[in-house]
Design a protein around this motif. Structure first.
Motif, mmCIF file in Angstrom:
data_model
loop_
_atom_site.group_PDB
_atom_site.id
_atom_site.type_symbol
_atom_site.label_atom_id
_atom_site.label_comp_id
_atom_site.label_asym_id
_atom_site.label_seq_id
_atom_site.Cartn_x
_atom_site.Cartn_y
_atom_site.Cartn_z
ATOM 1 N N ALA A 103 0.208 -8.293 1.769
ATOM 2 C CA ALA A 103 -0.226 -7.051 2.053
ATOM 3 C C ALA A 103 -0.195 -6.841 3.436
ATOM 4 N N GLU A 104 -1.141 -7.771 4.416
ATOM 5 C CA GLU A 104 -1.157 -7.312 5.795
ATOM 6 C C GLU A 104 0.267 -7.093 6.415
ATOM 7 N N HIS A 105 1.258 -8.209 5.997
ATOM 8 C CA HIS A 105 2.601 -8.258 6.405
ATOM 9 C C HIS A 105 3.240 -6.701 6.466
ATOM 10 N N LEU A 106 3.118 -6.136 5.129
ATOM 11 C CA LEU A 106 3.752 -4.802 4.874
ATOM 12 C C LEU A 106 2.896 -3.644 5.529
ATOM 13 N N HIS B 238 10.419 8.784 7.270
ATOM 14 C CA HIS B 238 8.973 7.937 6.718
ATOM 15 C C HIS B 238 8.441 8.433 5.459
ATOM 16 N N ALA B 239 8.699 9.648 5.253
ATOM 17 C CA ALA B 239 7.817 10.179 4.147
ATOM 18 C C ALA B 239 8.937 10.071 2.918
ATOM 19 N N SER B 240 10.319 10.078 2.971
ATOM 20 C CA SER B 240 11.239 9.950 1.869
ATOM 21 C C SER B 240 11.834 8.737 1.701
ATOM 22 N N SER C 19 0.920 -1.079 -0.003
ATOM 23 C CA SER C 19 -0.042 -0.022 -0.051
ATOM 24 C C SER C 19 0.919 1.396 0.154
ATOM 25 N N ALA C 20 0.339 2.557 0.181
ATOM 26 C CA ALA C 20 1.046 3.727 0.277
ATOM 27 C C ALA C 20 1.698 3.472 1.428
ATOM 28 N N VAL C 21 2.950 4.592 1.568
ATOM 29 C CA VAL C 21 3.586 4.546 2.858
ATOM 30 C C VAL C 21 2.583 4.907 3.919
#
Length: 327
Positions: free
Chosen positions: A200-203, A285-287, A118-120
């Protein structure tokens, strides 16, 4: 092995010929390779699954290579080359290897981000820092647990989230928790959870982690890449051999050398210093995802060109040896 999955299907699309041999012995597979008149045979499992190594021991091709999947020598000179880089195997590292080491700088690996990601995730910067490790349970040991206890002591309000395969059953979770407590981890500040049902849940679980802590002496590989892709900085401890320097290679490739510790004390210091800089953590986190994608670690074309050049070099070296022997 006989497993056919999404990766199998993906690889099949890029081959001129595909042979699936799930039940054959190494000798039978070697005969098949020999009949196909293959110049260079590459195996990707090392001693994790010895079928490939045993197959190459039959010398079914003029050049045999081991790469990517195993962090040590396979113990046979019948494999001619093992793929490494100058971060994982600096200096005279090849003195411990039966194979010749081929440095594929800047990194012996190439990472393709998972399509399930997913997105960060956005973290709540007002809550206490959560450290985390999603490495396999067998990588945990007394020394690393004691270092992690030191990290928690240095950051008094922090917690630690551990998620690992092999902890699916409740008795496994209980056993792991008892072992961690016996090794000195303050379990009232630790959450131990089993592997999630899907990737997906892991990430998505990285949304609960601010700073990832690598294991040692057996470093993470895919785990470290996934953490970075999900915007999570990773701290690793540089060791004296390939298995303890994969994290060094990955972080160097992404330009995060400030998170490579040189001692257990340095590991604790780096973790505590980073935890104290919440704005810096938020920026990471954002970069980090964009930084990873722009790095050599995700440059598939350049990696493919380097890998092809390596194979060409190994083949020419073999041709020269053959010519010398014939002369």
């Amino acid at each position: 092995g006989g497993v056919e999955d999404s990766m199998t299907k993906r690889l099949r699309q890029h081959t001129h010929a595909w042979q699936h041999m799930p039940h054959e012995s190494s000798e039978q597979i070697a005969r098949g390779v020999l009949r196909a008149n293959i110049d260079i045979a590459i195996e990707l499992a090392g001693l994790t699954d010895t079928l490939g190594v045993c197959t190459l021991a039959h010398q079914p091709a003029p050049v045999a290579v081991t790469a990517i999947g195993y962090p040590n020598t396979c113990g046979t000179a019948r494999i001619h080359a093992r793929v490494v880089d100058s971060a994982t195997d600096p200096g005279d590292a090849d003195c411990d290897a039966m194979e010749s080491l081929f440095c594929l700088d800047p990194c012996f690996l190439c990472y393709s981000p998972p399509i399930e990601a997913s997105a960060v995730p956005t973290r709540d910067s007002s809550r206490p820092i959560t450290f985390g490790s999603f490495n396999a349970a067998h990588k945990l040991n007394r020394e690393i647990v004691q270092v992690w206890a030191g990290v928690l002591e240095a950051v008094p309000t922090s917690t630690l989230l551990l998620k690992a395969s092999g902890l699916q059953e409740s008795n496994a979770l209980e056993d792991a928790s008892r072992r961690l407590a016996a090794w000195g981890l303050p379990m009232h500040r630790v959450r131990v959870v089993p592997a999630t049902r899907s990737r997906a849940e892991h990430l998505a679980m990285y949304g609960h982690v601010d700073i990832a802590l690598d294991t040692f002496p057996y470093h993470g590989t895919t785990t470290t890449c996934e953490a970075l892709y999900m915007g999570t900085p990773v701290i690793t401890l540089a060791g004296d051999r390939h298995v303890s320097r994969v994290g060094v290679s990955l972080l160097r490739a992404v330009g995060l050398t400030e998170f490579i510790a040189t001692s257990p004390q340095d590991y604790v210091r780096i973790a505590a210093d980073l935890a104290a800089e919440r704005p810096r953590v938020a920026t990471l986190h954002a970069s980090l995802r964009d930084r990873l994608l722009a790095s050599a670690l995700c440059d598939e074309r350049a990696y493919g060109e380097r890998f092809a050049a390596m194979l060409r070099s190994l083949w020419l070296r073999q041709c020269e040896k053959s010519a010398t022997s014939a002369g």
